[in-house]
Design a protein around this motif. Structure first.
Motif, mmCIF file in Angstrom:
data_model
loop_
_atom_site.group_PDB
_atom_site.id
_atom_site.type_symbol
_atom_site.label_atom_id
_atom_site.label_comp_id
_atom_site.label_asym_id
_atom_site.label_seq_id
_atom_site.Cartn_x
_atom_site.Cartn_y
_atom_site.Cartn_z
ATOM 1 N N SER A 96 -0.445 -2.581 7.887
ATOM 2 C CA SER A 96 -1.155 -1.934 6.775
ATOM 3 C C SER A 96 -2.258 -1.028 7.285
ATOM 4 C CB SER A 96 -1.745 -2.994 5.840
ATOM 5 O OG SER A 96 -0.758 -3.869 5.346
ATOM 6 N N GLY A 126 -5.287 -4.708 -2.568
ATOM 7 C CA GLY A 126 -4.561 -4.535 -1.319
ATOM 8 C C GLY A 126 -5.485 -4.245 -0.150
ATOM 9 N N LEU A 127 -6.487 -3.404 -0.374
ATOM 10 C CA LEU A 127 -7.444 -3.093 0.694
ATOM 11 C C LEU A 127 -8.224 -4.333 1.097
ATOM 12 C CD1 LEU A 127 -8.665 -0.809 2.417
ATOM 13 C CD2 LEU A 127 -10.344 -0.458 0.599
ATOM 14 N N MET A 164 -5.827 -6.690 2.948
ATOM 15 C CA MET A 164 -5.586 -6.180 4.299
ATOM 16 C C MET A 164 -6.742 -6.540 5.230
ATOM 17 S SD MET A 164 -5.305 -2.215 5.578
ATOM 18 C CE MET A 164 -7.092 -2.014 5.482
ATOM 19 N N PHE A 188 0.715 -3.691 1.211
ATOM 20 C CA PHE A 188 -0.366 -4.248 0.402
ATOM 21 C C PHE A 188 0.139 -5.425 -0.434
ATOM 22 C CE2 PHE A 188 -3.866 -0.765 -0.063
ATOM 23 C CZ PHE A 188 -4.176 -0.929 1.277
ATOM 24 N N SER A 212 0.332 -8.422 1.772
ATOM 25 C CA SER A 212 -1.009 -8.914 2.096
ATOM 26 C C SER A 212 -1.599 -9.692 0.926
ATOM 27 C CB SER A 212 -1.921 -7.735 2.454
ATOM 28 O OG SER A 212 -1.473 -7.061 3.607
#
Length: 558
Positions: free
Chosen positions: A356, A328-329, A332, A381, A384
């Motif tokens: 996000s 997710g990071l 993003m 997340f 994304s």
């Protein structure tokens, strides 16, 4: 007319508005339109199957074991306690309401419980009744998330991938089953986003989107961090529309109405401002509570960085689902890069990426943080990951585009290290993950604790406990009117001074929930819980049970 001179028939497709036969630009698969035209079409048979599968998956992952896992938590008890007060007492709280949260969340919980046949006990107890609502909210959110991503990408792959993570991620299952204001708030945020992504921006969509966002803001205040992205989306969607002037003026108006109602409540009770406009954090107002003082106090609270060792990131979030959080990071970051690189064509990436990042900033800003604050980041997340995955796979052949995500999902489910479906237990054996393990009935221990109290403790006993048992002891006979949480016994003058007199000798029983002693010591920075901790030292253990790192006890004082 010669054959060569006849005008060629040009066929224009809705998807790309390009004459048939014209070669596709080599970079075009990487540049989806701002709002994909295909996303506005009605779901065909394949789309209905994909959406139905997403909803059924969410029903299975969040519905199975719902009333047994996880353990009933303090905040679940607080929100159901306040919903109980609205239904039974027509008050926002059975104690002094100090504006620690806007009341929209437990107003919704009260509205859910009130028409049910047995109200708060319809599904066994108050928290179970709230959890069933969380299940319905999750299923509604799945539909909204699926359609949002489909509208932004024009395809089913991104929507299906997003829904998969939103349904199956262990961190999603753990927090979205709980009765949390964050889950209710995100439903309204997703609804607002969905309405802003209509085929065109009509007045009724702008009204609905603004109202939904306003409800989100009075459900939990951290919805404020989504306002800039949604405002920019409205601006982009309304640009050039004949309804632009009405949409851009009615949206903020309807957003403000619920918030204004909350502020007006404080004004009518003379609780908007502290006495003498004194906002000193070292001198809290003594004569009445204040909305603005509480907001100021919350803005100035600090507990260190999220990245500090021993924080929730390392002790709770990454152990529950590090794979999802890292993906997710990364997604993003990619969404932000693509979105800012070409804001005109990558509007979807920009909006989801900014939403996000805005909430991630809220988490890392250094204020007080609770473990369930991660919940609103889960759908963002998930979106994304779905959108970025879809764009990266566009160059592949259709069959391979489907096969790769299916294989990746199967690996996540079957590799025990992920904890998605399988896990490695304490004995080193592969087993079903905790969230689906039928033998792991954590809430049964709390039911046994309540049963022991009803059998052995008189109803007029003065009890210190945690909030997870509050509704059971106040809504089901025999009632325990003098059973109060240690939080209220430390801070509410009516409980602390009038009932207990701030003397440990006036406590009859202490009912300990998991990690309650740790909470009492953490809340004792100014010595407010000293008298209760002294009572604990002068008590005898009369009942105890436990499982793993969970321990519940009951102590008789004196």
């Amino acid at each position: 007319m010669p054959r060569e001179a006849r005008p060629k028939l040009v066929v224009v497709h809705e998807q790309d508005q390009r004459p048939t036969g014209q070669p596709r630009a080599p970079t075009e698969p990487d540049l989806p339109p701002p709002i994909a035209p295909g996303g506005f079409s009605r779901l065909g048979q394949r789309g209905q199957i994909a959406l139905g599968a997403a909803v059924l998956t969410g029903l299975a992952t969040h519905g199975w074991h719902l009333f047994q896992y996880p353990l009933y938590l303090t905040d679940e008890g607080i929100y159901m306690q306040r919903a109980w007060s609205l239904v039974r007492q027509t008050e926002l709280s059975p104690y002094s309401y100090d504006y620690d949260h806007a009341p929209g969340g437990w107003i919704q919980l009260a509205g859910w419980a009130f028409p049910l046949p047995n109200q708060f006990e319809t599904f066994g107890n108050a928290i179970n009744t709230g959890r069933f609502l969380m299940l319905l909210v999750h299923l509604g959110s799945v539909i909204l998330l699926f359609e949002i991503v489909r509208r932004l990408t024009g395809g089913l792959l991104a929507a299906s991938v997003s829904a998969f993570f939103y349904n199956v991620s262990p961190i999603a299952v753990y927090y979205q089953r709980q009765v949390l204001l964050d889950n209710l708030m995100m439903f309204w945020v997703l609804l607002s986003l969905y309405l802003l992504l209509g085929r065109d921006i009509r007045i009724r969509y702008a009204l609905g989107a603004g109202t939904a966002l306003g409800i989100a803001l009075i459900t939990k205040e951290n919805a404020f961090f989504f306002v800039p992205a949604l405002m920019y989306l409205l601006y982009r969607r309304a640009k050039g529309s004949t309804q632009r002037r009405f949409a851009t003026s009615l949206w903020p108006l309807t957003t403000a109405i619920p918030v204004a109602g909350y502020v007006m409540y404080a004004v009518l009770k003379n609780e908007l401002l502290p006495s003498g406009l004194d906002f000193s954090l070292n001198n809290p107002p003594a004569d009445h509570v204040s909305l603005l003082y509480t907001l100021w106090w919350q803005l100035n609270r600090n507990q260190g960085s999220l990245l500090s060792p021993g924080g929730f990131l390392y002790t709770s979030w990454l152990p529950r689902d590090g794979v999802f959080l890292l993906l997710g990071l990364l997604a993003m970051s990619v969404s932000l890069y693509w979105g800012f690189k070409d804001r005109k064509r990558n509007l979807g990436f920009l909006v989801v990426g900014v939403m996000s990042a805005s909430y991630a900033f809220y988490l890392v800003r250094g204020s007080v943080l609770l473990d369930f604050y991660i919940a609103p980041l889960v759908p963002l997340f998930a979106m994304s990951i779905g959108m970025v995955s879809d764009r990266l796979l566009r160059r592949l052949r259709p069959r391979l585009r489907i096969a790769l995500p299916v294989a990746a999902g199967a690996l996540l489910l079957l590799i025990p290290a992920t904890g998605y479906l399988l896990t490695v237990n304490d004995q080193g054996h592969v087993a079903i993950a905790d969230q689906y393990q039928p033998k792991l009935n954590l809430t049964r221990m709390q039911e046994q604790q309540v049963a022991w109290i009803r059998q052995h403790v008189p109803s007029n006993a003065r009890i210190i406990m945690d909030d997870d048992l509050w509704s059971e002891l106040h809504d089901v006979p025999p009632f325990y009117p003098y059973a109060h949480s240690h939080w209220n016994a430390a801070a509410d003058p009516d409980v602390r001074d009038k009932l207990f007199g701030k003397r440990w000798q006036n406590i009859d029983y202490i009912v300990m929930s998991n990690k309650m002693r740790q909470s009492m010591e953490g809340n004792n920075g100014d010595g407010r819980e000293n008298w209760m901790l002294t009572a604990l030292k002068n008590s005898k253990l009369v009942w105890e049970t436990g499982q793993g790192d969970i321990k519940l006890q009951i102590y008789r004082v004196g």
